[in-house]
Design an enzyme around this catalytic site. Sequence first.
Site, PDB file in Angstrom:
ATOM      1  N   PHE A 117      22.404  44.205  31.148  1.00  8.37           N
ATOM      2  CA  PHE A 117      22.584  42.783  30.880  1.00  8.37           C
ATOM      3  C   PHE A 117      24.067  42.556  30.611  1.00  8.37           C
ATOM      4  CE2 PHE A 117      19.077  39.692  29.677  1.00  8.37           C
ATOM      5  CZ  PHE A 117      18.172  40.197  30.582  1.00  8.37           C
ATOM      6  N   GLN A 230      24.979  28.025  23.641  1.00 10.57           N
ATOM      7  CA  GLN A 230      25.231  28.901  24.795  1.00 10.57           C
ATOM      8  C   GLN A 230      24.827  28.234  26.105  1.00 10.57           C
ATOM      9  OE1 GLN A 230      22.871  32.759  25.499  1.00 10.57           O
ATOM     10  NE2 GLN A 230      24.993  33.389  25.269  1.00 10.57           N
ATOM     11  N   HIS A 232      24.000  29.161  29.793  1.00 16.39           N
ATOM     12  CA  HIS A 232      23.651  30.329  30.608  1.00 16.39           C
ATOM     13  C   HIS A 232      24.212  30.113  32.005  1.00 16.39           C
ATOM     14  CE1 HIS A 232      21.274  33.358  32.635  1.00 16.39           C
ATOM     15  NE2 HIS A 232      20.772  33.776  31.505  1.00 16.39           N
ATOM     16  N   LEU A 242      15.742  28.367  34.202  1.00 17.84           N
ATOM     17  CA  LEU A 242      16.465  29.630  34.103  1.00 17.84           C
ATOM     18  C   LEU A 242      16.158  30.632  35.210  1.00 17.84           C
ATOM     19  CD1 LEU A 242      18.469  30.943  32.070  1.00 17.84           C
ATOM     20  CD2 LEU A 242      16.551  32.334  31.359  1.00 17.84           C
ATOM     21  N   GLU A 245      19.076  36.523  33.412  1.00 15.30           N
ATOM     22  CA  GLU A 245      20.212  37.414  33.610  1.00 15.30           C
ATOM     23  C   GLU A 245      19.792  38.688  34.349  1.00 15.30           C
ATOM     24  OE1 GLU A 245      22.869  37.128  30.399  1.00 15.30           O
ATOM     25  OE2 GLU A 245      23.388  39.235  30.475  1.00 15.30           O
ATOM     26  N   ARG A 276      27.947  35.833  28.933  1.00 16.76           N
ATOM     27  CA  ARG A 276      27.503  34.543  29.461  1.00 16.76           C
ATOM     28  C   ARG A 276      28.565  33.458  29.375  1.00 16.76           C
ATOM     29  NH1 ARG A 276      21.303  34.623  27.187  1.00 16.76           N
ATOM     30  NH2 ARG A 276      20.674  36.214  28.693  1.00 16.76           N
ATOM     31  N   HIS A 343      21.313  26.723  27.026  1.00 16.61           N
ATOM     32  CA  HIS A 343      20.264  27.737  26.985  1.00 16.61           C
ATOM     33  C   HIS A 343      19.867  28.154  25.580  1.00 16.61           C
ATOM     34  CE1 HIS A 343      17.925  31.123  28.261  1.00 16.61           C
ATOM     35  NE2 HIS A 343      18.744  32.006  27.709  1.00 16.61           N
ATOM     36  N   ARG A 384      25.841  34.626  22.089  1.00 12.00           N
ATOM     37  CA  ARG A 384      24.794  35.654  22.037  1.00 12.00           C
ATOM     38  C   ARG A 384      24.802  36.502  23.301  1.00 12.00           C
ATOM     39  NH1 ARG A 384      19.475  36.088  24.176  1.00 12.00           N
ATOM     40  NH2 ARG A 384      19.324  33.969  24.939  1.00 12.00           N
TER      41      ARG A 384
HETATM   42  C1  LIG Z   1      13.915  30.338  29.739  1.00 13.03           C
HETATM   43  C2  LIG Z   1      14.367  31.245  28.630  1.00 13.03           C
HETATM   44  C3  LIG Z   1      14.475  32.610  28.837  1.00 13.03           C
HETATM   45  C4  LIG Z   1      14.897  33.453  27.804  1.00 13.03           C
HETATM   46  N1  LIG Z   1      15.009  34.800  28.060  1.00 13.03           N
HETATM   47  C5  LIG Z   1      15.399  35.623  27.057  1.00 13.03           C
HETATM   48  C6  LIG Z   1      15.459  37.029  27.266  1.00 13.03           C
HETATM   49  O1  LIG Z   1      15.128  37.544  28.328  1.00 13.03           O
HETATM   50  N2  LIG Z   1      15.896  37.801  26.254  1.00 13.03           N
HETATM   51  C7  LIG Z   1      16.257  37.280  25.043  1.00 13.03           C
HETATM   52  O2  LIG Z   1      16.641  38.033  24.154  1.00 13.03           O
HETATM   53  N3  LIG Z   1      16.159  35.945  24.813  1.00 13.03           N
HETATM   54  C8  LIG Z   1      15.732  35.111  25.785  1.00 13.03           C
HETATM   55  N4  LIG Z   1      15.635  33.762  25.533  1.00 13.03           N
HETATM   56  C9  LIG Z   1      15.785  33.264  24.156  1.00 13.03           C
HETATM   57  C10 LIG Z   1      14.545  33.620  23.342  1.00 13.03           C
HETATM   58  O3  LIG Z   1      13.411  33.556  24.141  1.00 13.03           O
HETATM   59  C11 LIG Z   1      14.343  32.695  22.146  1.00 13.03           C
HETATM   60  O4  LIG Z   1      15.543  32.563  21.426  1.00 13.03           O
HETATM   61  C12 LIG Z   1      13.282  33.210  21.191  1.00 13.03           C
HETATM   62  O5  LIG Z   1      12.115  33.587  21.886  1.00 13.03           O
HETATM   63  C13 LIG Z   1      12.967  32.158  20.147  1.00 13.03           C
HETATM   64  O6  LIG Z   1      11.836  32.539  19.403  1.00 13.03           O
HETATM   65  P1  LIG Z   1      11.395  31.727  18.127  1.00 13.03           P
HETATM   66  O7  LIG Z   1      10.204  32.401  17.575  1.00 13.03           O
HETATM   67  O8  LIG Z   1      12.559  31.524  17.247  1.00 13.03           O
HETATM   68  O9  LIG Z   1      11.020  30.244  18.667  1.00 13.03           O
HETATM   69  P2  LIG Z   1      10.062  29.712  19.841  1.00 13.03           P
HETATM   70  O10 LIG Z   1       9.433  30.785  20.605  1.00 13.03           O
HETATM   71  O11 LIG Z   1      10.858  28.694  20.561  1.00 13.03           O
HETATM   72  O12 LIG Z   1       8.907  28.979  19.032  1.00 13.03           O
HETATM   73  C14 LIG Z   1       9.106  27.792  18.311  1.00 13.03           C
HETATM   74  C15 LIG Z   1       7.790  27.367  17.682  1.00 13.03           C
HETATM   75  O13 LIG Z   1       8.036  26.290  16.780  1.00 13.03           O
HETATM   76  C16 LIG Z   1       7.044  25.311  16.919  1.00 13.03           C
HETATM   77  N5  LIG Z   1       7.623  24.031  16.449  1.00 13.03           N
HETATM   78  C17 LIG Z   1       8.853  23.521  16.696  1.00 13.03           C
HETATM   79  N6  LIG Z   1       9.014  22.350  16.059  1.00 13.03           N
HETATM   80  C18 LIG Z   1       7.855  22.104  15.394  1.00 13.03           C
HETATM   81  C19 LIG Z   1       7.398  21.052  14.560  1.00 13.03           C
HETATM   82  N7  LIG Z   1       8.154  19.988  14.286  1.00 13.03           N
HETATM   83  N8  LIG Z   1       6.141  21.122  14.055  1.00 13.03           N
HETATM   84  C20 LIG Z   1       5.347  22.188  14.344  1.00 13.03           C
HETATM   85  N9  LIG Z   1       5.733  23.214  15.126  1.00 13.03           N
HETATM   86  C21 LIG Z   1       6.972  23.179  15.639  1.00 13.03           C
HETATM   87  C22 LIG Z   1       6.666  25.357  18.384  1.00 13.03           C
HETATM   88  O14 LIG Z   1       5.369  24.855  18.568  1.00 13.03           O
HETATM   89  C23 LIG Z   1       6.739  26.871  18.658  1.00 13.03           C
HETATM   90  O15 LIG Z   1       5.506  27.473  18.334  1.00 13.03           O
HETATM   91  C24 LIG Z   1      15.211  32.911  26.545  1.00 13.03           C
HETATM   92  C25 LIG Z   1      15.091  31.542  26.330  1.00 13.03           C
HETATM   93  C26 LIG Z   1      14.720  30.712  27.364  1.00 13.03           C
HETATM   94  C27 LIG Z   1      14.672  29.225  27.095  1.00 13.03           C
END
Ligand SMILES: Cc1cc2nc3c(=O)[nH]c(=O)nc-3n(C[C@H](O)[C@H](O)[C@H](O)COP(=O)(O)OP(=O)(O)OC[C@H]3O[C@@H](n4cnc5c(N)ncnc54)[C@H](O)[C@@H]3O)c2cc1C
Length: 570
Positions: A117, A230, A232, A242, A245, A276, A343, A384
């Site tokens: 990566f 960030q 991407h 997306l 990467e 990135r 991103h 990141r």
């Molecule tokens: C398309 C894409 C690809 C990615 N690929 C990678 C990768 O390959 N490797 C990597 O390291 N990172 C990657 N990332 C980043 C990474 O996936 C995320 O930063 C990480 O998964 C975030 O996890 P989280 O648990 O913090 O939040 P999330 O998985 O975003 O979950 C957020 C949760 O909060 C809840 N929520 C939000 N607001 C409220 C509210 N007001 N009331 C109730 N519930 C709420 C939602 O329902 C959800 O359940 C990627 C991101 C994207 C967008």
Amino acid sequence: MSIPIHQYDAVIVGAGLAGLAAARELKSAGKSVIVLTKLHPLRSHSGAAQGGINAAFAKEDSIELHEFDTVKGSDYLADQDAVEFMCQTAPELVRWMEKMGAVFSRNEDGTIAQRPFGGQSHPRACYAKDRTGLTLLQTMFEQTNRLGVDFLDEWYVSDIIYEDGVVKGVTAYDIKTSEPAIFNAKAVMFATGGYGRAFKINSNAHANTGDALSIVARHGLPLEDMEFVQFHPTGLAGTGILMSEAARGEGGKLINSEGERFMERYAPSKMELGPRDLVSRSITQEVLEGRGVGPDKDAVFLDLTHLGEEKINERLPELRDLAITFLGLDMVKEPIMIAATAHYSMGGIPVNIEGHVRKSPTEFVTGFYAAGECACVSVHGANRLGANSVLEAPLFGRHVGKTMAEDIDKLTLMDVSATAADNMLAEMKKITESNGNERVPALRTELQASMTENAGVFRTEDSLRKQKDLIKIYRDRFENIRIDDKSKIYNTDLQEAIELGHMIDFSAFIVEGALLRKESRGAHFRKDFDTRDDEKFLKHTYATMDENGDIETEYGDVVLGKFKPEARVY
Ligand SMILES: Cc1cc2nc3c(=O)[nH]c(=O)nc-3n(C[C@H](O)[C@H](O)[C@H](O)COP(=O)(O)OP(=O)(O)OC[C@H]3O[C@@H](n4cnc5c(N)ncnc54)[C@H](O)[C@@H]3O)c2cc1C
């Protein structure tokens, strides 16, 4: 109306990797815990992560190199104690995920396969084809279900109950019926993900509206480093969807309209696998200098044809599918078109390694925790590295869940009264009954387009001042919105209006932080201050908002360690 008050040891808001990992720890420790989520857990944005999760397993690799790459990638703004904790725990976390049932792609000899990566010294991203996030999310969801964690899906959390320096619970309503409720707990955790939806071209799920950031800020609590968003390098042209990467990791080449592999000019040693921020700027620069491709000349080519159909189907099936569906281009046969896309949110709710939310750079709020993308711990600093966030979310989620379980034994459940929901009910009523002439989708589109234009990959004093003025106007116009759906059943108009209010508020933090940071560092690039200024700005931004929406900023120290800031060359 009498409002139900539910009592738990812990309330977790968000069912992505961070929230689920915390819930699992709390339930295993015998605590009562409920997860509130506005989406079904498996629709959390974590499930969209394609590329991988970093852990230094390979013989030629080391934990120290992982730490170094992360700190260098962060442009030295990451807190090195937090980075150390993350990188040291990473191999054990991946094994833990594997033991719980996550199936990773393997090498011939049976070891976990790892792909390169951007910004890494060695291939370090463990993956499950290009569906890594979904695999991990399903695993965590199964585990929380097996333990019997309580879930309320499609519940919208709209406020914290924050009194006398203590968070005593949250107020929320059922999206299906608009019925409100109070969740009273000893410990509340936000794990609500990122804020990429503030931008027009972005890779984020519709739900990534940064609600928690504004909820926290509206109570006068600080947000950290919000200016670091960030971009991407490889979002599908037009939509920003997306292209992981992994596409560059597997050997994708970036090519401009002259047929040049232009990364030679910007990062001769790493080429497409530069970090990135650098690759996004390079692509945007090519476009600005007239070497773009596509109908609007606003994209460049990502060429994977040399990999061949077999490898593409084996390693990147999801990406192939997405490009066919959204661009009508088959990457096996022809290059696809990509451009930079908003991103990831490096900034967020300031926390320490244990996940305690900061009231100021040195004080903490009792009973309040955050982890995952909504938090700023800060392991990513100003930029990141790929595959460090799918690592951060469950790693800190799990750790913070453990901390909460320990703290809960010392905390008492503080009484809350039904009036705690008054703010939420007033907001719902105001939006539903308002007869203004502003429409939510139109205002949101304007906000997003102007953020991309004025606070995107390249920023200047003028563009940021313009955006600051626009946000004031959007805030006034928001007072005058109208929604047509007045019903209580699945009123998504109401939800989108509340979310727009959040987006306006936290966007003001992005802009103010960017305006005051007169330097270029990581993802924050000022054309008028195009170098890094460690003397003035090797600092975290802590910003708070007053009732008028005005933002005040102070700076706090970065935790340095064994890696001394040096020029960042790739
Ligand atoms: C398309 C894409 C690809 C990615 N690929 C990678 C990768 O390959 N490797 C990597 O390291 N990172 C990657 N990332 C980043 C990474 O996936 C995320 O930063 C990480 O998964 C975030 O996890 P989280 O648990 O913090 O939040 P999330 O998985 O975003 O979950 C957020 C949760 O909060 C809840 N929520 C939000 N607001 C409220 C509210 N007001 N009331 C109730 N519930 C709420 C939602 O329902 C959800 O359940 C990627 C991101 C994207 C967008």
